[in-house]
Design a protein around this motif. Sequence first.
Motif, mmCIF file in Angstrom:
data_model
loop_
_atom_site.group_PDB
_atom_site.id
_atom_site.type_symbol
_atom_site.label_atom_id
_atom_site.label_comp_id
_atom_site.label_asym_id
_atom_site.label_seq_id
_atom_site.Cartn_x
_atom_site.Cartn_y
_atom_site.Cartn_z
ATOM 1 N N ARG A 102 0.809 -1.095 -0.068
ATOM 2 C CA ARG A 102 -0.075 -0.025 0.109
ATOM 3 C C ARG A 102 0.988 1.258 0.081
ATOM 4 O O ARG A 102 0.714 2.198 -0.870
ATOM 5 C CB ARG A 102 -0.914 -0.092 1.187
ATOM 6 N N ASP A 103 1.884 1.532 0.624
ATOM 7 C CA ASP A 103 2.892 2.583 0.918
ATOM 8 C C ASP A 103 3.330 2.870 -0.448
ATOM 9 O O ASP A 103 3.477 4.178 -0.968
ATOM 10 C CB ASP A 103 3.620 2.252 2.002
ATOM 11 N N LYS A 104 3.984 1.488 -1.173
ATOM 12 C CA LYS A 104 4.510 2.000 -2.381
ATOM 13 C C LYS A 104 3.435 2.280 -3.253
ATOM 14 O O LYS A 104 3.780 3.399 -4.291
ATOM 15 C CB LYS A 104 5.138 0.518 -2.834
ATOM 16 N N GLU A 162 0.728 4.085 -2.917
ATOM 17 C CA GLU A 162 0.444 5.481 -2.584
ATOM 18 C C GLU A 162 1.619 6.470 -3.062
ATOM 19 O O GLU A 162 1.127 7.626 -3.719
ATOM 20 C CB GLU A 162 0.162 5.645 -1.278
ATOM 21 N N GLN A 163 2.657 6.147 -2.832
ATOM 22 C CA GLN A 163 3.960 6.957 -3.256
ATOM 23 C C GLN A 163 3.977 7.090 -4.944
ATOM 24 O O GLN A 163 4.117 8.178 -5.240
ATOM 25 C CB GLN A 163 5.213 6.378 -2.724
#
Length: 353
Positions: free
Chosen positions: A204-206, A208-209
């Motif tokens: 998820r973090d990747k 969103e980035q």
Amino acid sequence: WVRSPLLPFDPRYHLFQRAKPIHEILDEIRPDIVEGSSTWRGGWIAAGWRGDATKALFLHQDPVAVYPHSLMSPPLDEKRVDQICFWFWWYLRRLSNRFDATAVSGDWFAQRLARFGVKRPIVSSFGVDKSLFSHRYRSNALRRDMLAACGVAPDAPGADDAVLFIAVSRHHMEKRLDAMMDAFARYRRERPAGLFIIGDGPARDKVEQKAAQIEGVRVAGHIGDREKLAKTLASADYMIHGGAAETFGLVVAEALCSGLPIVTPDIGGAADLAHPAYAEVYRPGDVDGFHQALKRITARDRESLAVAARAGANRICEPRGHFRSLLAQYAEIRQENRALAAAPATSRQPAAN
């Protein structure tokens, strides 16, 4: 239920550890059918039980497609990657030979397994709740809200001509969301558009980035309310899909039932659901091919595509249809086994050449 440890790299799952307590339960209930649902420890435990039952190995995942294909293709052809992973196919053949059949949810996966000599693939396609996923939920107001969330305001220049793509996907490398967003970024340089991504997962973090760097992408997160998900899906213009490793394209099937034309990879479970009447395909991981597929689908008449998608949904069954088919095939195999066991020993011997 058997108390078991958590799977180390994904705490949403548990992992069978000891065979003894599982075999004791099976000895007690004496089932007609035992289904192994894992290519790892659980499958071997099911295979090792010595009771008088028909055994099926249900494959919910293609590990070679999930990891080696996702990591090594498209630089390497998928067939070459399969050759490199010969050891896994040897292992899976060995496991499947302990069962009476190998159950899968799609024709593409069954054909793939047959090519590698996996024992007796049988198909029972998964189903979709068609009372929930339907084009009748389409809402122009919700569509405008989704476009606005993607940064396409109703009064923005070209907003009337904007295209709304939707993706429903676990955030994991096998879903190739990087390639999807890169293809969308190319498309958006040519025409106003939004990409509304539903889902969550370990990457998820990747995701969103990456999305923050591309104008027009909205990462909406997980939608647990199934009715809200159905309305959101039906209100988009096109479903686009990046994953080529699924054994069945469940979210693509839900999109078809919602009346959406689709763009999918040309291999994998989702490809089983694609048809030229309402779909465009591309090689998985190929950003340029994905971009060209987006251009092709949006150059066609969307209303005609939507009608064809709804017609294509007729070949998708309801969940109860999946279980009727699966259990009927299990019953047929069990009957064959009983007939074979009752036959005279001489009739079981292969004929001499």
